[in-house]
Write an enzyme that holds these catalytic residues in place. Sequence first.
Site, mmCIF file in Angstrom:
data_model
loop_
_atom_site.group_PDB
_atom_site.id
_atom_site.type_symbol
_atom_site.label_atom_id
_atom_site.label_comp_id
_atom_site.label_asym_id
_atom_site.label_seq_id
_atom_site.Cartn_x
_atom_site.Cartn_y
_atom_site.Cartn_z
ATOM 1 N N CYS A 257 -6.475 6.752 2.096
ATOM 2 C CA CYS A 257 -6.056 6.531 0.707
ATOM 3 C C CYS A 257 -6.909 7.267 -0.314
ATOM 4 O O CYS A 257 -6.427 8.186 -0.970
ATOM 5 C CB CYS A 257 -6.069 5.038 0.409
ATOM 6 S SG CYS A 257 -4.920 4.124 1.431
HETATM 7 N N1 NAD Z 1 -4.339 2.128 5.765
HETATM 8 C C1 NAD Z 1 -4.530 1.579 4.586
HETATM 9 O O1 NAD Z 1 -5.561 0.969 4.327
HETATM 10 C C2 NAD Z 1 -3.476 1.646 3.495
HETATM 11 C C3 NAD Z 1 -3.570 0.762 2.420
HETATM 12 C C4 NAD Z 1 -2.595 0.805 1.427
HETATM 13 C C5 NAD Z 1 -1.570 1.736 1.506
HETATM 14 N N2 NAD Z 1 -1.515 2.610 2.549
HETATM 15 C C6 NAD Z 1 -0.403 3.552 2.581
HETATM 16 O O2 NAD Z 1 0.568 3.086 3.523
HETATM 17 C C7 NAD Z 1 1.189 4.191 4.200
HETATM 18 C C8 NAD Z 1 1.006 4.040 5.706
HETATM 19 O O3 NAD Z 1 -0.364 4.086 6.013
HETATM 20 P P1 NAD Z 1 -0.959 3.587 7.399
HETATM 21 O O4 NAD Z 1 -2.441 3.576 7.235
HETATM 22 O O5 NAD Z 1 -0.271 2.356 7.862
HETATM 23 O O6 NAD Z 1 -0.518 4.800 8.354
HETATM 24 P P2 NAD Z 1 -0.540 4.833 9.964
HETATM 25 O O7 NAD Z 1 -0.668 6.254 10.353
HETATM 26 O O8 NAD Z 1 -1.527 3.829 10.485
HETATM 27 O O9 NAD Z 1 0.912 4.303 10.377
HETATM 28 C C9 NAD Z 1 2.079 4.974 10.086
HETATM 29 C C10 NAD Z 1 3.034 4.829 11.259
HETATM 30 O O10 NAD Z 1 4.271 5.461 10.896
HETATM 31 C C11 NAD Z 1 4.819 6.044 12.071
HETATM 32 N N3 NAD Z 1 5.816 7.047 11.690
HETATM 33 C C12 NAD Z 1 5.638 8.309 11.245
HETATM 34 N N4 NAD Z 1 6.814 8.893 10.982
HETATM 35 C C13 NAD Z 1 7.785 7.977 11.263
HETATM 36 C C14 NAD Z 1 9.199 7.979 11.191
HETATM 37 N N5 NAD Z 1 9.852 9.046 10.750
HETATM 38 N N6 NAD Z 1 9.856 6.879 11.574
HETATM 39 C C15 NAD Z 1 9.189 5.783 12.029
HETATM 40 N N7 NAD Z 1 7.838 5.718 12.103
HETATM 41 C C16 NAD Z 1 7.145 6.795 11.731
HETATM 42 C C17 NAD Z 1 3.602 6.591 12.786
HETATM 43 O O11 NAD Z 1 3.862 6.817 14.159
HETATM 44 C C18 NAD Z 1 2.576 5.471 12.538
HETATM 45 O O12 NAD Z 1 2.604 4.520 13.584
HETATM 46 C C19 NAD Z 1 0.550 5.421 3.616
HETATM 47 O O13 NAD Z 1 1.328 5.882 2.549
HETATM 48 C C20 NAD Z 1 -0.771 4.925 3.063
HETATM 49 O O14 NAD Z 1 -1.249 5.716 1.993
HETATM 50 C C21 NAD Z 1 -2.442 2.568 3.570
#
Ligand code: NAD
Length: 415
Positions: A257
């Site tokens: 992030c």
């Molecule tokens: N990790 C954090 O602390 C956090 C906090 C707030 C917001 N976010 C936001 O949330 C979003 C996700 O972050 P995250 O940390 O969970 O990411 P992550 O990489 O842990 O998880 C994302 C998942 O999406 C899957 N994916 C990718 N393309 C796909 C598709 N076309 N169809 C289905 N699944 C698909 C991936 O395989 C993965 O398992 C981002 O935008 C991030 O900025 C993250």
Amino acid sequence: MKIAIVGLGYVGLPLAVAFAEEGHEVVCFDVDSAKTTALAEARSYIEDIDDATLAAVRERLHPTSRHADLADCEAIVICVPTPLTSAREPDLTYLIDATESIATVLRPGQLVVLESTTYPGTTRERVAPILERTGLELGKEFFLAFSPERIDPGRTDWTVRTTPKLVGGMTPACTERARALYAEICETVVVLASPETAELSKLLENIFRSVNIALVNELAQLCDRLDIDVWEVIDAASTKPFGFMRFEPGPGMGGHCLPVDPFYLAFKAREHDFYPEFIELAGKVNQAQPAFCVERIERALNQAGKPVNGSKVLILGAAYKGGSGDTRESPALKIMKLLGVLEADLSYHDPYVPELTDLDLRSVDLATALPEADVVAIVTAHKEIDYAEVVDAAKLVVDLRGVTRGISADNLVRL
Ligand SMILES: NC(=O)c1ccc[n+]([C@@H]2O[C@H](COP(=O)([O-])OP(=O)(O)OC[C@H]3O[C@@H](n4cnc5c(N)ncnc54)[C@H](O)[C@@H]3O)[C@@H](O)[C@H]2O)c1
């Protein structure tokens, strides 16, 4: 309800579990078969959810890699990554792919919510047109909203349930559908005027942190020159009960992030001939912090009469934050790369990160490695590590996290 979560990572999995714990059926759609297989076996792959929690809701979680399984869900929540391209511009590939998968199965009555962090306008300009191509009418036949995820991996005092949830829909009907969805699992749902407000609120939250971290990182650099203990200064300022909020310096910003999100807003601002200097400056200061930390390690070794070249440097912590195994954008990796260029003999220990494939390194045994290292650099503060013991056992320690405050020793240098 039957709810689909698209993308079962750090954000999607806790959300899926929260809905399942409330008694809803949850279709867990991910393109990564390793994740769907793990879920089918009730094996968790993130620290915030343990196997017992998954096992308790196993019957209501339906892992799948077939987007056809989204068709009979009342709501579909998108939690896919939103990283940067190599040119440090928003990379919406995952989001577009996910939306296109949803469009192939979209049916009347469905609600689609985007949770991935992104620039204001993404829901309206990028997601809505793909879903509207189905011929279904937005706000009448299908519903679309943005609701930013606010999860902080490793945090236990604020959870999905207790952290207020923001929602902004494309129409009042969209907002109401999204509000009702999250009211199932969140104690407080805050309704906003539009998806753009919700998108920008999330960016403000992260940029606020980025700017304040940059401020204390810069202060740490100044304190180094002035020979003042930056931690004592921060502790002192923190005694003020109003008008000050504590932030701590460190080796630089990591994770998915903080290093990424400011670029999302800067990109959108540029489209409007606006150059947000505050945001860019914070990014610049924070990105320079790993190099400053390497210089501190170099100086500490120099004082001990050793060059970096050939010295055994043990990096304590590779994850970007304590209590997590997430190494995305971790400053530890940048520090290790810079030390590698200086030909240090590198090793690392991290109880959460068994290996770093990019650097071809495996986490070493701490008790064996500590006395052998010429210098130990504390880069990530993991609660499991006894830092007093580290200072006792090591020849030289550079603490970049302030975890040795209260310890005074000749072999210890603090940021
Ligand atoms: N990790 C954090 O602390 C956090 C906090 C707030 C917001 N976010 C936001 O949330 C979003 C996700 O972050 P995250 O940390 O969970 O990411 P992550 O990489 O842990 O998880 C994302 C998942 O999406 C899957 N994916 C990718 N393309 C796909 C598709 N076309 N169809 C289905 N699944 C698909 C991936 O395989 C993965 O398992 C981002 O935008 C991030 O900025 C993250």
